[in-house]
Design a protein around this motif. Sequence first.
Motif, PDB file in Angstrom:
ATOM      1  N   GLU A   1       0.836  -1.215   0.000  1.00 18.46           N
ATOM      2  CA  GLU A   1       0.000   0.000   0.000  1.00 18.46           C
ATOM      3  C   GLU A   1       0.869   1.264   0.000  1.00 18.46           C
ATOM      4  N   LEU A   2       1.908   1.249   0.844  1.00 22.69           N
ATOM      5  CA  LEU A   2       2.765   2.441   0.935  1.00 22.69           C
ATOM      6  C   LEU A   2       3.561   2.634  -0.350  1.00 22.69           C
ATOM      7  N   ALA A   3       4.056   1.523  -0.901  1.00 23.12           N
ATOM      8  CA  ALA A   3       4.836   1.608  -2.139  1.00 23.12           C
ATOM      9  C   ALA A   3       3.943   2.066  -3.300  1.00 23.12           C
ATOM     10  N   ARG A   4       2.712   1.593  -3.285  1.00 23.79           N
ATOM     11  CA  ARG A   4       1.784   1.985  -4.347  1.00 23.79           C
ATOM     12  C   ARG A   4       1.492   3.486  -4.278  1.00 23.79           C
ATOM     13  N   ASN A   5       1.325   3.998  -3.083  1.00 20.73           N
ATOM     14  CA  ASN A   5       1.126   5.443  -2.941  1.00 20.73           C
ATOM     15  C   ASN A   5       2.312   6.217  -3.511  1.00 20.73           C
ATOM     16  N   VAL A   6       3.521   5.721  -3.226  1.00 20.58           N
ATOM     17  CA  VAL A   6       4.712   6.399  -3.754  1.00 20.58           C
ATOM     18  C   VAL A   6       4.662   6.426  -5.279  1.00 20.58           C
ATOM     19  N   SER A   7       4.392   5.276  -5.868  1.00 20.22           N
ATOM     20  CA  SER A   7       4.427   5.228  -7.329  1.00 20.22           C
ATOM     21  C   SER A   7       3.294   6.063  -7.935  1.00 20.22           C
ATOM     22  N   LEU A   8       2.139   6.111  -7.267  1.00 15.40           N
ATOM     23  CA  LEU A   8       1.007   6.880  -7.800  1.00 15.40           C
ATOM     24  C   LEU A   8       1.169   8.379  -7.615  1.00 15.40           C
ATOM     25  N   TYR A   9       1.587   8.784  -6.406  1.00 12.25           N
ATOM     26  CA  TYR A   9       1.486  10.205  -6.072  1.00 12.25           C
ATOM     27  C   TYR A   9       2.825  10.933  -6.032  1.00 12.25           C
ATOM     28  N   ALA A  10       3.926  10.186  -5.898  1.00 13.39           N
ATOM     29  CA  ALA A  10       5.222  10.867  -5.818  1.00 13.39           C
ATOM     30  C   ALA A  10       6.119  10.499  -7.002  1.00 13.39           C
ATOM     31  N   GLY A  11       5.748   9.452  -7.703  1.00 15.55           N
ATOM     32  CA  GLY A  11       6.536   9.045  -8.861  1.00 15.55           C
ATOM     33  C   GLY A  11       7.654   8.085  -8.512  1.00 15.55           C
ATOM     34  N   ARG A  12       8.464   8.476  -7.550  1.00 10.20           N
ATOM     35  CA  ARG A  12       9.536   7.583  -7.129  1.00 10.20           C
ATOM     36  C   ARG A  12       9.826   7.739  -5.639  1.00 10.20           C
ATOM     37  N   GLY A  13      10.488   6.727  -5.095  1.00  7.64           N
ATOM     38  CA  GLY A  13      10.825   6.766  -3.679  1.00  7.64           C
ATOM     39  C   GLY A  13      11.547   5.487  -3.285  1.00  7.64           C
ATOM     40  N   VAL A  14      11.677   5.280  -1.989  1.00  7.81           N
ATOM     41  CA  VAL A  14      12.447   4.134  -1.504  1.00  7.81           C
ATOM     42  C   VAL A  14      11.726   3.455  -0.345  1.00  7.81           C
ATOM     43  N   VAL A  15      11.726   2.131  -0.376  1.00  7.94           N
ATOM     44  CA  VAL A  15      11.212   1.336   0.749  1.00  7.94           C
ATOM     45  C   VAL A  15      12.411   0.692   1.449  1.00  7.94           C
ATOM     46  N   THR A  16      12.499   0.871   2.748  1.00  7.71           N
ATOM     47  CA  THR A  16      13.568   0.218   3.510  1.00  7.71           C
ATOM     48  C   THR A  16      12.945  -0.611   4.621  1.00  7.71           C
ATOM     49  N   MET A  17      13.370  -1.868   4.698  1.00  6.24           N
ATOM     50  CA  MET A  17      12.852  -2.756   5.753  1.00  6.24           C
ATOM     51  C   MET A  17      14.015  -3.229   6.614  1.00  6.24           C
ATOM     52  N   THR A  18      13.895  -3.017   7.904  1.00  4.50           N
ATOM     53  CA  THR A  18      15.003  -3.337   8.802  1.00  4.50           C
ATOM     54  C   THR A  18      14.536  -4.219   9.958  1.00  4.50           C
ATOM     55  N   PRO A  19      15.090  -5.412  10.082  1.00  2.82           N
ATOM     56  CA  PRO A  19      14.755  -6.243  11.248  1.00  2.82           C
ATOM     57  C   PRO A  19      15.267  -5.581  12.526  1.00  2.82           C
ATOM     58  N   LEU A  20      14.454  -5.578  13.563  1.00  2.00           N
ATOM     59  CA  LEU A  20      14.833  -4.991  14.848  1.00  2.00           C
ATOM     60  C   LEU A  20      14.901  -6.083  15.914  1.00  2.00           C
ATOM     61  N   ARG A  21      15.676  -5.837  16.933  1.00  3.83           N
ATOM     62  CA  ARG A  21      15.757  -6.738  18.083  1.00  3.83           C
ATOM     63  C   ARG A  21      15.895  -8.199  17.642  1.00  3.83           C
ATOM     64  N   GLY A  22      16.881  -8.433  16.779  1.00  4.96           N
ATOM     65  CA  GLY A  22      17.156  -9.804  16.359  1.00  4.96           C
ATOM     66  C   GLY A  22      16.000 -10.462  15.642  1.00  4.96           C
ATOM     67  N   GLY A  23      15.205  -9.667  14.944  1.00  7.20           N
ATOM     68  CA  GLY A  23      14.121 -10.244  14.151  1.00  7.20           C
ATOM     69  C   GLY A  23      12.791 -10.316  14.898  1.00  7.20           C
ATOM     70  N   ALA A  24      12.732  -9.718  16.080  1.00  3.23           N
ATOM     71  CA  ALA A  24      11.470  -9.726  16.830  1.00  3.23           C
ATOM     72  C   ALA A  24      10.475  -8.723  16.256  1.00  3.23           C
ATOM     73  N   ALA A  25      11.001  -7.757  15.501  1.00  3.28           N
ATOM     74  CA  ALA A  25      10.126  -6.763  14.879  1.00  3.28           C
ATOM     75  C   ALA A  25      10.741  -6.318  13.560  1.00  3.28           C
ATOM     76  N   LEU A  26       9.924  -5.656  12.761  1.00  4.40           N
ATOM     77  CA  LEU A  26      10.411  -5.148  11.472  1.00  4.40           C
ATOM     78  C   LEU A  26      10.044  -3.682  11.351  1.00  4.40           C
ATOM     79  N   ARG A  27      11.035  -2.861  10.991  1.00  4.02           N
ATOM     80  CA  ARG A  27      10.737  -1.450  10.735  1.00  4.02           C
ATOM     81  C   ARG A  27      10.649  -1.230   9.235  1.00  4.02           C
TER      82      ARG A  27
END
Length: 212
Positions: free
Chosen positions: A119-145
Amino acid sequence: MSAVAQSAVLAILEQHISPLHARAMLARAVGSDGAIEIGRLPELVEALERGVRLFGGARLEDTIKRQILALAPSEASEVRIEIAEERDVIEARLAARQLCQTLGTRALVIQRVATAVSELARNVSLYAGRGVVTMTPLRGGAALRIVVEDEGPGIADLKSVLDGTYVSRTGMGKGLLGVKRLVDEFDVKTGPRGTRVEATVVLDPTSGGMAR
Ligand SMILES: Nc1ncnc2c1ncn2[C@@H]1O[C@H](COP(=O)(O)OP(=O)(O)OP(=O)(O)O)[C@@H](O)[C@H]1O
Ligand SMILES: [Mg+2]
């Protein structure tokens, strides 16, 4: 440079076991302090196995094993996807699934992460044209940012978008609000020079996150 600090392993143990026992268990498994070679993480997990199982049974053993192995960058490190066209949205969704799978996430949670990212990436492509998605595991994989950033025109009606009263001309107008409801932490910064959405999803509810 492929090593992790012992303190990172200790932090994982201390989420589940008293600090005193965690420290003793780790010392027994690795000896003196210092860094642990990435390649030796499976060995370390094995060395910790018996102690952890005595403490919390097979379920805790599984959780800790997964968290420690997720410290290895080769197993699961930050993933960055550039969004410029529709195809990249699908790619971002796939990358989200893949990363979660590496982290041992349950299917239902993977679905939430993948939906939020697309959903967030689609908004970028629709309304901003381009952007970046970054996914980072936190606390040894207990969460994802998840951070989705662009330098587009910004969201003019953020307030009404987030309170559900926004009427979209391009879609249902429920994407961003839907994402907010899917994730555990959510923050949007937007202005004429771009938009930054940061979301965190707890992947492993046994590790002290918000259980669902
Ligand atoms: N990254 C962005 N940059 C600029 N405007 C944005 C961005 N993301 C969202 N918007 C604006 O916010 C509005 C609401 O977005 P939201 O994703 O909630 O709904 P939508 O995209 O209109 O519909 P859908 O329910 O299909 O996602 C959009 O219509 C758009 O005007
Ligand atoms: Mg949308």
